[in-house]
Design a protein around this motif. Structure first.
Motif, PDB file in Angstrom:
ATOM      1  N   THR A 339     -12.329  -8.791  23.580  1.00 18.96           N
ATOM      2  CA  THR A 339     -11.539  -9.445  24.632  1.00 18.96           C
ATOM      3  C   THR A 339     -10.875 -10.754  24.193  1.00 18.96           C
ATOM      4  O   THR A 339     -10.035 -11.275  24.918  1.00 18.96           O
ATOM      5  N   LYS A 340     -11.244 -11.278  23.028  1.00 17.79           N
ATOM      6  CA  LYS A 340     -10.587 -12.509  22.584  1.00 17.79           C
ATOM      7  C   LYS A 340      -9.192 -12.233  22.017  1.00 17.79           C
ATOM      8  O   LYS A 340      -8.460 -13.162  21.689  1.00 17.79           O
ATOM      9  N   TYR A 341      -8.862 -10.942  21.899  1.00 18.06           N
ATOM     10  CA  TYR A 341      -7.523 -10.559  21.454  1.00 18.06           C
ATOM     11  C   TYR A 341      -6.770  -9.901  22.602  1.00 18.06           C
ATOM     12  O   TYR A 341      -7.352  -9.169  23.412  1.00 18.06           O
ATOM     13  N   LYS A 365      -3.973 -13.977  20.299  1.00 17.40           N
ATOM     14  CA  LYS A 365      -5.297 -14.497  20.653  1.00 17.40           C
ATOM     15  C   LYS A 365      -5.297 -14.880  22.133  1.00 17.40           C
ATOM     16  O   LYS A 365      -4.348 -15.486  22.624  1.00 17.40           O
ATOM     17  N   SER A 366      -6.369 -14.506  22.831  1.00 14.51           N
ATOM     18  CA  SER A 366      -6.479 -14.826  24.262  1.00 14.51           C
ATOM     19  C   SER A 366      -6.614 -16.325  24.466  1.00 14.51           C
ATOM     20  O   SER A 366      -7.183 -17.022  23.632  1.00 14.51           O
TER      21      SER A 366
END
Length: 366
Positions: A339-341, A365-366
């Motif tokens: 989820t960080k991407y 990137k998130s």
């Protein structure tokens, strides 16, 4: 053995160890030659160190430590200090500095070796007489020549390693790619944005100086994420990974964002020095390549395969899709993007010069 070290530390250790090997081999040669000269009466028997196991052991450990010291100084310190000097200037200045250091080391190591041989105190009159006799003898000068040769070989190795790249140099020496080999690799084509405008604004010399700073700025991230610089092509860098290394911990993707962070940290410098904030765009893809040595007048480790052409074509779509990083959907399927991407599919694209289409994905990137 080195599994707990960072990629940068592993790389430095791998570059330092050959210095110790060079010194140990040269040390053994010098000891043997002096021993032969002594027993044949070529040199004064009073000043020569006679070989026995404790002396050989001490000499081996000593020269190995000297080699490691030279390696650490070279890789950690002097390489940065003399980075902008020519190869000849580096040899000259470093040789003088190391030669002075070696004189100090001889002044310490020889009395210790003499005290071991004579089985007497370090500051005894017999040791002092042997030491001063050595300093005035042909043995001393032959030792200096031997140590000078070791220094020259180390500096020559360091220069070649710096210019070719440590892994490339090892591949040449070991002949890993003397016969072509097939392997799966990931490639990243990273291109400076607005390079033509920047070059026109700065002029040739300042633009060249900028590129030196720019490439240097990006190198730590490449090392930290186990990438290998395949080529510098003008303002473009081609970075490569063996599949397992590039996929591990998303190294190939993380490398891009680490390079971006490192560049942005230096934006105040670039703006003050050159009047702009550099940025880049990139593409990644993976596939099978044939790797081998190529060239008649100049040897290179060369990759051939459709993956290189495809990656270059994907990189050409960055502006069209408004993305800084594009990857193939096939590569995305191999990665573990959590989820960080943020990923965005841009559908299938027919790449220039390609018969088949390819699904393209943007990564942020998130």
């Amino acid at each position: 053995m080195f599994s707990f070290y960072s990629p940068k530390a592993k790389r430095n250790i791998a570059r330092i160890i050959p210095f110790a090997i060079i010194w140990v081999v040269m040390g053994w040669i010098i000891l043997y030659l002096e021993h032969v000269a002594s027993i044949n009466g070529v040199v004064d028997d009073e000043t020569a160190i006679h070989l026995n196991f404790p002396v050989v052991l001490f000499a081996t450990v000593s020269v190995a430590l000297i080699g490691l010291l030279v390696g650490v100084m070279e890789v950690v310190w002097l390489e940065k200090v003399f980075r902008k000097r020519s190869f000849a200037q580096k040899l000259f200045y470093k040789f003088g500095l190391y030669a002075l250091t070696m004189l100090v080391i001889i002044s310490i190591a020889y009395p210790i070796a003499a005290s071991i041989e004579l089985k007497t105190g370090l500051f005894s009159q017999a040791v002092q007489e042997k030491f001063f006799g050595f300093m005035l003898s042909p043995v001393f000068w032959s030792t200096m020549v031997g140590m000078g040769t070791s220094l020259f070989l180390c500096l020559f190795y360091a220069g070649i390693s710096e210019n070719l790249g440590h892994k490339v140099m090892l591949n040449f020496f070991t002949g890993k790619y003397h016969s072509p080999k097939e392997e799966e690799r990931i490639f990243m084509f990273l291109d400076l944005k607005a390079s033509t405008t920047i070059a026109e604004k700065l002029g040739h010399v300042r633009y060249f100086n900028f590129l030196q700073e720019y490439y240097d700025n990006l190198s730590d991230a490449i090392i930290a994420h186990q990438g290998e610089v395949y080529q510098y092509i003008g303002d473009e860098i081609v970075v490569s990974w063996r599949n397992e290394l590039g996929l591990k911990s998303n190294n190939c993707i993380e490398c891009f964002f680490a390079m971006k962070r490192d560049l942005q940290k230096r934006w105040p410098f670039y703006e003050a020095q050159y009047g702009f904030k550099p940025s880049f765009k990139a593409a990644m893809h993976f596939g099978r390549v044939t790797t081998g040595e190529i060239g008649a007048l100049k040897k290179e480790i060369f990759y051939t395969g459709d993956v290189l052409n495809t990656t270059a074509r994907i990189q050409g779509l960055c502006n069209e899709y408004g993305e800084e990083l594009l990857i193939s959907e096939a590569l995305q399927a191999q990665l573990s993007l959590d989820t960080k991407y943020q990923t965005k599919s841009h559908g299938t694209a027919v790449l220039k010069g390609k018969a088949s289409s390819l699904e393209i994905v943007g990564v942020r990137k998130s």
